[in-house]
Design a protein around this motif. Structure first.
Motif, short mmCIF file in Angstrom:
data_model
loop_
_atom_site.label_atom_id
_atom_site.label_comp_id
_atom_site.label_asym_id
_atom_site.label_seq_id
_atom_site.Cartn_x
_atom_site.Cartn_y
_atom_site.Cartn_z
N ARG A 151 2.96 -2.74 -10.45
CA ARG A 151 3.81 -1.69 -9.87
C ARG A 151 3.00 -0.57 -9.23
NH1 ARG A 151 7.91 -1.85 -14.98
NH2 ARG A 151 8.61 -3.98 -14.55
N GLY A 152 1.95 -0.13 -9.90
CA GLY A 152 1.11 0.93 -9.34
C GLY A 152 0.47 0.51 -8.03
N SER A 153 0.08 -0.74 -7.93
CA SER A 153 -0.50 -1.25 -6.69
C SER A 153 0.49 -1.19 -5.55
CB SER A 153 -1.00 -2.68 -6.87
OG SER A 153 -2.05 -2.72 -7.79
N LEU A 154 1.73 -1.61 -5.82
CA LEU A 154 2.74 -1.58 -4.76
C LEU A 154 3.04 -0.14 -4.34
CD1 LEU A 154 4.69 -2.87 -2.84
CD2 LEU A 154 6.30 -3.20 -4.74
N LEU A 155 3.16 0.76 -5.30
CA LEU A 155 3.38 2.16 -4.96
C LEU A 155 2.22 2.70 -4.11
CD1 LEU A 155 4.73 3.42 -8.39
CD2 LEU A 155 6.01 3.37 -6.23
N GLY A 156 1.00 2.33 -4.46
CA GLY A 156 -0.17 2.78 -3.70
C GLY A 156 -0.18 2.24 -2.27
N VAL A 157 0.19 0.98 -2.09
CA VAL A 157 0.25 0.40 -0.75
C VAL A 157 1.26 1.16 0.11
CG1 VAL A 157 1.01 -1.66 0.53
CG2 VAL A 157 -0.52 -1.91 -1.42
N VAL A 158 2.42 1.45 -0.45
CA VAL A 158 3.46 2.17 0.29
C VAL A 158 2.99 3.58 0.63
CG1 VAL A 158 5.81 3.11 0.18
CG2 VAL A 158 5.34 0.78 -0.61
N GLU A 159 2.43 4.28 -0.35
CA GLU A 159 1.96 5.65 -0.11
C GLU A 159 0.89 5.70 0.97
OE1 GLU A 159 0.23 9.55 -2.49
OE2 GLU A 159 0.32 7.64 -3.55
N ARG A 160 -0.09 4.81 0.90
CA ARG A 160 -1.14 4.79 1.93
C ARG A 160 -0.57 4.47 3.30
NH1 ARG A 160 -3.59 2.57 -2.47
NH2 ARG A 160 -3.31 0.41 -1.78
N GLY A 161 0.39 3.55 3.35
CA GLY A 161 1.02 3.20 4.62
C GLY A 161 1.76 4.38 5.22
N TRP A 162 2.51 5.10 4.39
CA TRP A 162 3.24 6.27 4.89
C TRP A 162 2.27 7.33 5.40
CZ3 TRP A 162 7.42 6.81 0.51
CH2 TRP A 162 8.43 5.87 0.74
N LYS A 163 1.22 7.60 4.64
CA LYS A 163 0.24 8.60 5.08
C LYS A 163 -0.40 8.19 6.40
CE LYS A 163 -1.14 10.54 0.61
NZ LYS A 163 -2.25 10.60 -0.38
N SER A 164 -0.71 6.90 6.55
CA SER A 164 -1.37 6.43 7.77
C SER A 164 -0.47 6.57 9.00
CB SER A 164 -1.84 4.98 7.62
OG SER A 164 -0.74 4.09 7.69
N ARG A 165 0.84 6.62 8.80
CA ARG A 165 1.78 6.79 9.91
C ARG A 165 2.13 8.26 10.13
NH1 ARG A 165 2.81 1.89 7.84
NH2 ARG A 165 4.55 2.21 6.45
N GLY A 166 1.45 9.16 9.42
CA GLY A 166 1.67 10.59 9.62
C GLY A 166 2.84 11.16 8.83
N TYR A 167 3.32 10.42 7.85
CA TYR A 167 4.41 10.93 7.02
C TYR A 167 3.82 11.78 5.90
CZ TYR A 167 6.86 7.03 9.30
OH TYR A 167 7.39 6.14 10.20
#
Length: 165
Positions: free
Chosen positions: A65-81
């Motif tokens: 679960r922590g890995s999936l949360l981390g993937v989503v968070e990094r993806g959002w940050k990379s798109r400027g969110y």
């Protein structure tokens, strides 16, 4: 922009988020909710916002679960969110974010470890809102929302921590 256009933008953000996760998650749409906002600058047309939801049908083990949360968070940050809040609750963690245009989204772990994505649009000119055009990658399930995750994935469902890269 009207509510339908905002809903389409929201659908795109959710789809972009899901598509950025590897291995692929299996998912279904949740119910869409439209609500009335205060009038836009006293415009007689009125305004409303739209909330879209997606239920992840892939079983995500507690160890992943922590890995999936981390993937989503990094993806959002990379798109400027902007990450606006993180709930580090051991059982029900969540991450909240916002786009520069004011769309607010979350990824949350709920009962039985199920993941949900949600996005709410800012208020836009009132209009009819159609169901999402994006097709889920799991069959429709009868019964109430949410249906619990039931799809095993060799990576996400594994009962061990993910390998270090």
């Amino acid at each position: 922009m009207n509510m339908q256009e905002a809903a389409e933008r929201a659908d795109g953000i959710v789809q972009e988020t899901i598509d950025s996760v590897e291995p692929r998650l299996r998912w279904n749409h949740g119910p869409s909710i439209d609500k009335v906002c205060a009038d836009l600058k006293s415009d007689a047309l009125g305004a409303g916002s739209v909330r879209r939801r997606v239920a992840i049908m892939t079983i995500v083990s507690e160890q992943r679960r922590g890995s999936l949360l981390g993937v989503v968070e990094r993806g959002w940050k990379s798109r400027g969110y902007e990450i606006t809040s993180v709930d580090t609750d051991r059982e029900l963690p969540a991450i909240y974010a916002a786009t520069p245009e004011g769309f607010r989204m979350s990824v949350a772990v709920a009962g039985e470890g199920q993941f949900f994505f949600s996005i709410t649009t800012p208020c836009f000119a009132e209009s009819d809102v159609a169901d999402p055009k994006t097709l889920p990658n799991t069959p429709h399930r009868e019964g109430g929302y949410p249906q619990r995750p039931d799809i095993h994935d060799d990576f996400w469902s594994a009962p061990t921590p993910p390998p270090r890269t």
